[in-house]
Design an enzyme around this catalytic site. Structure first.
Site, PDB file in Angstrom:
ATOM      1  N   ASP A 263       0.860  -1.224   0.148  1.00 31.15           N
ATOM      2  CA  ASP A 263       0.004  -0.012  -0.066  1.00 31.15           C
ATOM      3  C   ASP A 263       0.932   1.276  -0.012  1.00 31.15           C
ATOM      4  O   ASP A 263       1.864   1.213   0.614  1.00 31.15           O
ATOM      5  CB  ASP A 263      -0.866   0.070   1.233  1.00 31.15           C
ATOM      6  CG  ASP A 263      -2.162   0.848   1.036  1.00 31.15           C
ATOM      7  OD1 ASP A 263      -3.069   0.633   0.730  1.00 31.15           O
ATOM      8  OD2 ASP A 263      -1.901   2.212   1.128  1.00 31.15           O
ATOM      9  N   CYS A 359     -15.113   1.073  -3.425  1.00 34.51           N
ATOM     10  CA  CYS A 359     -16.459   0.743  -2.754  1.00 34.51           C
ATOM     11  C   CYS A 359     -17.270   2.007  -3.230  1.00 34.51           C
ATOM     12  O   CYS A 359     -17.652   2.787  -2.046  1.00 34.51           O
ATOM     13  CB  CYS A 359     -15.991   0.736  -1.467  1.00 34.51           C
ATOM     14  SG  CYS A 359     -14.702   1.793  -0.779  1.00 34.51           S
TER      15      CYS A 359
END
Length: 430
Positions: A263, A359
């Site tokens: 990440d 999302c």
């Protein structure tokens, strides 16, 4: 605390959020620190009141003919918690900690107001400027889709098949009304509470410490399953965050193969260390820096991008984010998404797959990004997702939740009973 004190507290928190433009968790935390006498049940009830008020902020304001914090909190009790005007007035009568409220007759007149006469965005409880995006994403069903985002979200768990199975997790939460998720084959759902009821603290359970489950929305579980990681493969989780999908991959792969978790914000990776240990996921290798990915270019069987996004699909859980989103936020996110798509694509081997997940429900972040990626990267082609959907869901008769123009899948509370998730898969041509 009695209802009057809880109502007054919710009004104070909503006022703090409105005047200081603060996230809900910060406002609730500060209220709790300055009111230490409030018990855990009181804090839960106040939190529920605040979150519910923000979920239906516009329609509450329309019905009450006012959008002040008191209007919203009172409307929440009447419209979402099922308290009648007469009972509310009677309950608060003589309570010195309760705010002043209108008469039962006035409140009854408010409830009788014809909401069908309100503009569509008010009925849908979304910002007016987003109605076009919702209509583009969902067509004629857009209002129902938006309204489904005003409901409380359940608590979804993913049974960790490295150490147990769904039946055992269901048994562990039988007294909480746990049920199998309809679509995710290893999911367990605990219904959302009503009114002041607290959601259970699942991470305090012994079964959690034993690694039996992870907290993961059903839509996120399905996105991981659709990505298709299989035993023996080499996988890169490019925007791994706290590692939920990496852990799901480890279970899908039966601890055979390798998973590289990266990440750009390596601080987000820190919780993964304990999660890996607890889950018994032996094949996850945390890569803290992009330099640590050197040598993986063109080698991965599968690369997953759980891209930074607006989070519109999670509004059930974070209703305050609905009112903070701006056109600039959306533009910033789409630029980030193009960057991570371009960067992650370099790690996919010929014949390998790239999965793109958000999302978000916004076409700008979903189908538009898919189209733009294919224009920039002719070496990739789209993958038909109908059969893959059928192969991963527990209910094979469940409709395929196609996104606009069949460019990917779009899950949502109304369609799939999950948070909102977009999924698209590409294959690198040989």
């Amino acid at each position: 605390m009695r209802l009057g004190g809880r109502l007054q507290a919710a009004i104070e928190v909503l006022t703090d959020i409105e005047t200081r433009h603060r996230p809900v968790p910060d406002a609730l935390k500060d209220w709790g620190l300055s009111h230490r006498f409030a018990g855990s049940g009181d804090r839960a009830a106040i939190s529920n009141l605040v979150h519910d008020a923000l979920r239906m902020k516009l329609s509450h304001a329309y019905v009450m003919d006012g959008d002040g914090p008191a209007d919203l909190a009172i409307a929440t009790l009447l419209r979402q918690w099922g308290v009648s005007p007469e009972d509310l007035v009677a309950t608060l009568d003589g309570d010195k900690f309760a705010p002043e409220i209108p008469s039962a007759e006035h409140l009854s007149a408010c409830l009788a107001r014809d909401l069908s006469a309100a503009p569509a965005y008010i009925r849908a409880d979304i910002p007016d400027w987003l109605t076009g995006a919702f209509e583009q994403a969902f067509g004629a069903d857009w209002e129902a889709e938006a309204q489904a985002l005003t409901e409380r979200a359940p608590l979804d768990l993913r049974a960790n098949t490295l150490v147990t199975d769904r039946a055992q997790v269901l048994a562990a939460f039988a007294d909480q009304g746990a049920e199998p998720t309809r679509l995710a084959p290893h999911g367990v759902r605990i219904p959302a509470g009503q009114g002041p009821q607290r959601q259970i603290a699942a991470t305090s359970e012994v079964s959690f410490a034993r690694g039996w489950f992870e907290i993961q929305d059903e839509g996120s579980q399905l996105a991981a399953s659709l990505a298709g990681a299989a035993p023996g493969e080499t996988v890169l989780d490019y925007c791994a965050g706290g590692g939920g999908k990496s852990l799901a991959f480890a279970a899908m792969m039966e601890n055979a193969g390798s998973i590289h978790a990266y990440d750009a914000d390596r601080r987000r990776l820190a919780p993964m260390v304990e999660r890996i240990r607890r889950a018994g996921a032996e094949i996850i290798d945390i890569r803290e820096r992009v330099a640590d990915l050197a040598g993986l270019e063109g080698q991965m069987d599968r690369v997953l991008i759980d891209a930074p996004c607006s989070g519109t699909g999670t509004w059930r859980r974070r209703p305050d984010a609905k009112w903070r989103l701006s056109a600039k936020n959306l533009a910033d996110r789409t630029a980030d998404q193009d960057k991570v798509l371009d960067a992650a694509a370099a790690y996919v081997r010929p014949g390998g797959e790239l999965a793109y997940v958000t999302c978000s429900l916004m076409p700008e972040e979903n189908t538009d990004r898919t189209k733009a990626f294919l224009q920039r990267h002719p070496e990739f082609e789209t993958i038909s997702l109908k059969q893959r959907w059928r192969s991963v869901v527990a209910d094979p008769e469940a409709p395929v939740p196609y996104a606009t123009a069949n460019l990917g899948l779009l899950m949502s509370p109304h369609r799939t009973g999950s948070d909102g998730f977009y999924f698209m898969a590409f294959r690198r041509k040989l």
